[in-house]
Design an enzyme around this catalytic site. Structure first.
Site, PDB file in Angstrom:
ATOM      1  N   HIS A 122      15.352 -39.762 -19.449  1.00 20.11           N
ATOM      2  CA  HIS A 122      16.261 -39.049 -18.539  1.00 20.11           C
ATOM      3  C   HIS A 122      15.700 -37.694 -18.119  1.00 20.11           C
ATOM      4  O   HIS A 122      15.861 -37.285 -16.971  1.00 20.11           O
ATOM      5  CB  HIS A 122      17.652 -38.926 -19.155  1.00 20.11           C
ATOM      6  CG  HIS A 122      18.414 -40.219 -19.071  1.00 20.11           C
ATOM      7  ND1 HIS A 122      18.991 -40.658 -17.898  1.00 20.11           N
ATOM      8  CD2 HIS A 122      18.627 -41.193 -19.980  1.00 20.11           C
ATOM      9  CE1 HIS A 122      19.542 -41.835 -18.106  1.00 20.11           C
ATOM     10  NE2 HIS A 122      19.335 -42.190 -19.363  1.00 20.11           N
ATOM     11  N   HIS A 180      12.755 -46.081 -33.324  1.00 24.44           N
ATOM     12  CA  HIS A 180      12.818 -44.634 -33.533  1.00 24.44           C
ATOM     13  C   HIS A 180      14.252 -44.179 -33.756  1.00 24.44           C
ATOM     14  O   HIS A 180      14.564 -43.541 -34.745  1.00 24.44           O
ATOM     15  CB  HIS A 180      12.187 -43.876 -32.363  1.00 24.44           C
ATOM     16  CG  HIS A 180      11.961 -42.435 -32.680  1.00 24.44           C
ATOM     17  ND1 HIS A 180      12.965 -41.493 -32.625  1.00 24.44           N
ATOM     18  CD2 HIS A 180      10.856 -41.794 -33.112  1.00 24.44           C
ATOM     19  CE1 HIS A 180      12.465 -40.326 -33.004  1.00 24.44           C
ATOM     20  NE2 HIS A 180      11.190 -40.480 -33.304  1.00 24.44           N
TER      21      HIS A 180
HETATM   22 CO    CO Z   1      10.049 -39.010 -34.184  1.00 24.20          CO
END
Ligand code: CO
Length: 295
Positions: A122, A180
């Site tokens: 973004h 992640h």
């Molecule tokens: Co990281």
């Protein structure tokens, strides 16, 4: 010059300037030829192996778009600063676009090589769009989706993961992917991916380092399934710090150590998604979609 003469001159000049074609008024105004370019943007990595993956991505892009110049930029300022200390200059997307603007590109397709449309994506979209429509600048900038964007992407990525699982893995052995994870709303993609994976193979799970699901959620599922062995695979473009340390490291809080303490034997696979052609193809497909909007 007398004031009357000045007024006379102005009265004469104004209509002449209105009749002149704008190209003459603004001078040297030949129409700029269309020049299309591609900017690939990765998070970035300090490990040398990542360079091999990036080169592989570039080769695929060049093969798909013959003759179109390809540029690189990296979205992580931390990585850029670390590399600068080693004397390696990596461009930010803004620097790369300023260069492309200077080189008279009119249409630039920016491809995000990120995994989810989170903070990095973004931020990239917000900044690169500011380069469209500047005076003497790039006319149009389009951004290709990261690996996961539509529901179709989530399903396709799940199918791809199942394909790249090591062949020696047996049916009742688990595969645990380390995503992640993020505080950004796009964290939901990991749960969505987990859903699709479970439909394809009930012993493949997704956990995250910094988001949800967490490793504890995965352990619960592994126990429920009575699973005693797990292949650990990073679900990140590069098998970097998180994969080597948080996933496969020997520290007490690595996933390998945590799972082994639970009696689950671990086999880490240190290969990032960018190392598999199957995943590279997904990014290239997204770039094709963005690029197809140019005349
Ligand atoms: Co990281």
């Amino acid at each position: 010059m007398k004031i009357q003469d000045f007024i006379k001159a102005m009265v004469l000049l104004i209509p002449i300037s209105l009749l002149m074609p704008t190209s003459l008024i603004y001078g040297h105004g030949e129409k700029r030829p269309m020049k299309k370019g591609i900017l690939l943007v990765a998070f970035g990595s300090t490990i040398p192996e990542a360079q091999v993956s990036f080169e592989n991505i570039e080769n695929s892009v060049r093969k798909t778009f013959p003759g179109v110049p390809v540029y690189w930029a990296y979205s992580s300022h931390i990585i850029i600063n670390k590399m600068a200390k080693e004397g390696k200059h990596l461009a930010t997307p803004e620097e790369a676009l300023a260069k492309m603007m200077r080189e008279d590109f009119t249409h630039v397709a920016v491809q995000s090589l990120h995994t989810i449309p989170g903070e990095e994506f973004h931020g990239l979209v917000e900044n690169v769009h500011k380069f469209a429509g500047m005076n003497k600048g790039i006319k149009r900038v389009l951004v290709g989706h990261p690996m996961l964007a539509t529901s179709g992407d989530v399903q396709k990525v799940a199918e791809t993961i199942v394909k790249i699982i090591p062949k020696e893995r047996k049916k009742k052995e688990a595969v645990v992917l380390m995503g992640h994870g993020t505080h950004h709303p796009a964290d939901v993609y990991y749960a969505a991916l987990n859903y699709h994976l479970q439909k394809l193979d009930p012993y493949v799970f997704v956990g995250t380092v910094e988001g949800w699901p967490e490793i504890d959620d995965v352990i619960e599922d592994l126990k429920k399934g009575g699973l005693k062995k797990a292949y650990l695979m990073p679900f990140m473009s590069v098998a970097g710090d998180h994969a080597r340390n948080d996933m496969a490291g020997s520290e007490e809080d690595s996933w390998k150590s945590i799972l082994e303490k639970e009696g689950i034997q671990c086999v880490p696979v240190l290969k990032g998604t960018a190392e598999y052609q199957e995943f590279v193809d997904i990014w290239v497909d997204h770039l094709k979609t963005a690029f197809s909007h140019f005349p």
